[in-house]
Design a protein around this motif. Structure first.
Motif, mmCIF file in Angstrom:
data_model
loop_
_atom_site.group_PDB
_atom_site.id
_atom_site.type_symbol
_atom_site.label_atom_id
_atom_site.label_comp_id
_atom_site.label_asym_id
_atom_site.label_seq_id
_atom_site.Cartn_x
_atom_site.Cartn_y
_atom_site.Cartn_z
ATOM 1 N N SER A 72 0.836 -1.203 0.000
ATOM 2 C CA SER A 72 0.000 0.000 0.000
ATOM 3 C C SER A 72 0.870 1.253 0.000
ATOM 4 N N LYS A 73 0.248 2.378 -0.298
ATOM 5 C CA LYS A 73 0.982 3.655 -0.275
ATOM 6 C C LYS A 73 1.520 3.932 1.119
ATOM 7 N N SER A 74 0.737 3.589 2.131
ATOM 8 C CA SER A 74 1.186 3.830 3.508
ATOM 9 C C SER A 74 2.395 2.966 3.849
ATOM 10 N N MET A 75 2.430 1.722 3.337
ATOM 11 C CA MET A 75 3.579 0.855 3.596
ATOM 12 C C MET A 75 4.808 1.331 2.831
ATOM 13 N N LYS A 76 4.608 1.886 1.652
ATOM 14 C CA LYS A 76 5.735 2.450 0.907
ATOM 15 C C LYS A 76 6.355 3.597 1.703
ATOM 16 N N ARG A 77 5.500 4.383 2.364
ATOM 17 C CA ARG A 77 6.013 5.480 3.183
ATOM 18 C C ARG A 77 6.797 4.947 4.379
ATOM 19 N N VAL A 78 6.314 3.851 4.969
ATOM 20 C CA VAL A 78 7.018 3.244 6.097
ATOM 21 C C VAL A 78 8.411 2.789 5.664
ATOM 22 N N ASN A 80 10.137 3.966 3.158
ATOM 23 C CA ASN A 80 10.947 5.133 2.796
ATOM 24 C C ASN A 80 11.448 5.920 4.008
ATOM 25 N N LYS A 81 10.733 5.836 5.112
ATOM 26 C CA LYS A 81 11.146 6.565 6.318
ATOM 27 C C LYS A 81 12.463 6.025 6.881
ATOM 28 N N GLY A 82 12.707 4.754 6.674
ATOM 29 C CA GLY A 82 13.953 4.173 7.132
ATOM 30 C C GLY A 82 14.054 3.978 8.636
ATOM 31 N N GLU A 83 12.903 3.908 9.316
ATOM 32 C CA GLU A 83 12.924 3.713 10.769
ATOM 33 C C GLU A 83 13.258 2.270 11.151
ATOM 34 N N PHE A 84 13.017 1.371 10.218
ATOM 35 C CA PHE A 84 13.220 -0.046 10.485
ATOM 36 C C PHE A 84 14.401 -0.582 9.689
ATOM 37 N N LYS A 85 15.095 -1.523 10.274
ATOM 38 C CA LYS A 85 16.183 -2.217 9.600
ATOM 39 C C LYS A 85 15.728 -3.647 9.306
ATOM 40 N N ILE A 86 15.957 -4.100 8.078
ATOM 41 C CA ILE A 86 15.551 -5.442 7.652
ATOM 42 C C ILE A 86 16.785 -6.301 7.423
ATOM 43 N N THR A 87 16.799 -7.503 7.993
ATOM 44 C CA THR A 87 17.872 -8.466 7.724
ATOM 45 C C THR A 87 17.247 -9.824 7.416
ATOM 46 N N THR A 162 3.721 -1.593 15.260
ATOM 47 C CA THR A 162 2.803 -1.439 14.133
ATOM 48 C C THR A 162 3.560 -1.547 12.805
ATOM 49 N N ASN A 163 3.021 -2.351 11.904
ATOM 50 C CA ASN A 163 3.542 -2.545 10.542
ATOM 51 C C ASN A 163 4.758 -3.461 10.462
ATOM 52 N N ALA A 164 5.304 -3.924 11.589
ATOM 53 C CA ALA A 164 6.531 -4.722 11.521
ATOM 54 C C ALA A 164 6.313 -6.060 10.825
ATOM 55 N N SER A 165 5.172 -6.718 11.051
ATOM 56 C CA SER A 165 4.934 -8.000 10.379
ATOM 57 C C SER A 165 4.687 -7.792 8.888
ATOM 58 N N LYS A 166 4.048 -6.675 8.532
ATOM 59 C CA LYS A 166 3.860 -6.362 7.109
ATOM 60 C C LYS A 166 5.205 -6.123 6.430
ATOM 61 N N LEU A 167 6.075 -5.406 7.117
ATOM 62 C CA LEU A 167 7.422 -5.183 6.584
ATOM 63 C C LEU A 167 8.143 -6.512 6.367
ATOM 64 N N ALA A 168 7.991 -7.425 7.323
ATOM 65 C CA ALA A 168 8.646 -8.725 7.215
ATOM 66 C C ALA A 168 8.123 -9.504 6.019
ATOM 67 N N LEU A 169 6.809 -9.545 5.870
ATOM 68 C CA LEU A 169 6.207 -10.307 4.776
ATOM 69 C C LEU A 169 6.576 -9.719 3.416
ATOM 70 N N ILE A 170 6.461 -8.415 3.288
ATOM 71 C CA ILE A 170 6.800 -7.772 2.016
ATOM 72 C C ILE A 170 8.270 -7.989 1.677
ATOM 73 N N SER A 171 9.134 -7.817 2.672
ATOM 74 C CA SER A 171 10.578 -7.978 2.439
ATOM 75 C C SER A 171 10.916 -9.401 2.030
ATOM 76 N N MET A 172 10.278 -10.374 2.684
ATOM 77 C CA MET A 172 10.525 -11.762 2.303
ATOM 78 C C MET A 172 10.040 -12.029 0.885
ATOM 79 N N CYS A 173 8.853 -11.525 0.541
ATOM 80 C CA CYS A 173 8.325 -11.745 -0.812
ATOM 81 C C CYS A 173 9.232 -11.124 -1.863
ATOM 82 N N GLU A 194 -4.822 -12.160 2.983
ATOM 83 C CA GLU A 194 -5.549 -11.875 1.742
ATOM 84 C C GLU A 194 -5.363 -10.413 1.342
ATOM 85 N N SER A 195 -5.364 -9.514 2.328
ATOM 86 C CA SER A 195 -5.176 -8.095 2.028
ATOM 87 C C SER A 195 -3.768 -7.805 1.513
ATOM 88 N N MET A 196 -2.835 -8.734 1.789
ATOM 89 C CA MET A 196 -1.446 -8.567 1.349
ATOM 90 C C MET A 196 -1.180 -9.252 0.005
#
Length: 217
Positions: A72-78, A80-87, A162-173, A194-196
């Protein structure tokens, strides 16, 4: 049809024999060789601590194709903010431990001590993977699953932010897409998945993708 009772022999009945709810067999063990055989045939264990090991093969199957994950647009903003680190594969034990702990605190969990040990063993042998989400150097989200060939079987994910599991799923995909994986098996339907981008596919279609992906193993 009676449920198949497994023995010490590493084998499974034909997945076509699964009950309408997906239950196929009971018993056996969580040796890594048996787990690999199970996943190669679309079967996975799921049971409570006080129950015997239950093996499932639901039909139709609920999956996400890596290139179809919805951002989503809101997740793209998350992102882009760079508050989270993904490994990736940085703390598999930490991710599965958090999944276990948080579910136990809420509604109970199928991630028994034996399951946790079995999947850590799969990871150590190169057949499991995790994605970690950090905020201020603290693990706040993640997802883990089994990987064989170009097939990924999602097991569980967690989030304490908030949004951390979405970040994980999107990053894995996105990682799976780059590496040519055919699907992420969600195993069970949820409205969140389903929403993802999750969707049902027929057993016949899933078998074809499974065979194609496993052949690359």
């Amino acid at each position: 049809m009676p449920i198949y009772q497994l023995t010490d022999e590493i084998m499974f009945p034909n997945p076509e024999f699964a009950e309408e709810d997906g239950l196929l067999a009971v018993g056996g063990d969580l040796r890594w060789e048996r787990l690999l055989l199970a996943y190669c045939n679309g079967i996975f264990p799921w049971y409570n601590d006080e129950d015997p090991i239950l093996w499932w093969c639901p039909k139709p199957r609920f999956i996400i194709k890596p290139n179809e994950v919805k951002i989503s647009k809101s997740m793209k903003r998350v992102f882009n903010k760079g508050e989270f680190k993904i490994t990736f594969d940085n703390d598999f034990q930490g991710v599965i431990s958090k999944c276990k702990e948080l579910r136990e605190n809420k509604e109970g969990t199928w991630i028994t001590d034996d399951m946790k040990e079995a999947y850590i063993n799969l990871f150590n042998k190169g057949f499991a993977s995790s994605v970690e989400v950090y905020k201020n150097e603290k693990l706040v989200g993640g997802l883990y699953g089994v990987k064989i060939g170009r097939c990924f079987f999602g097991e569980s994910m967690f989030s304490t932010e908030t949004n951390a599991s979405k970040l994980a799923l999107i990053s894995m995909c996105k990682k799976l897409e780059r590496e040519g994986y055919l699907f992420l098996d969600c195993q069970m339907h949820t409205n969140h998945l389903e929403s993802m981008g999750g969707k049902f596919v027929s057993w016949e279609e899933f078998k074809e993708m499974l065979q194609q992906g496993i052949d690359l193993f």
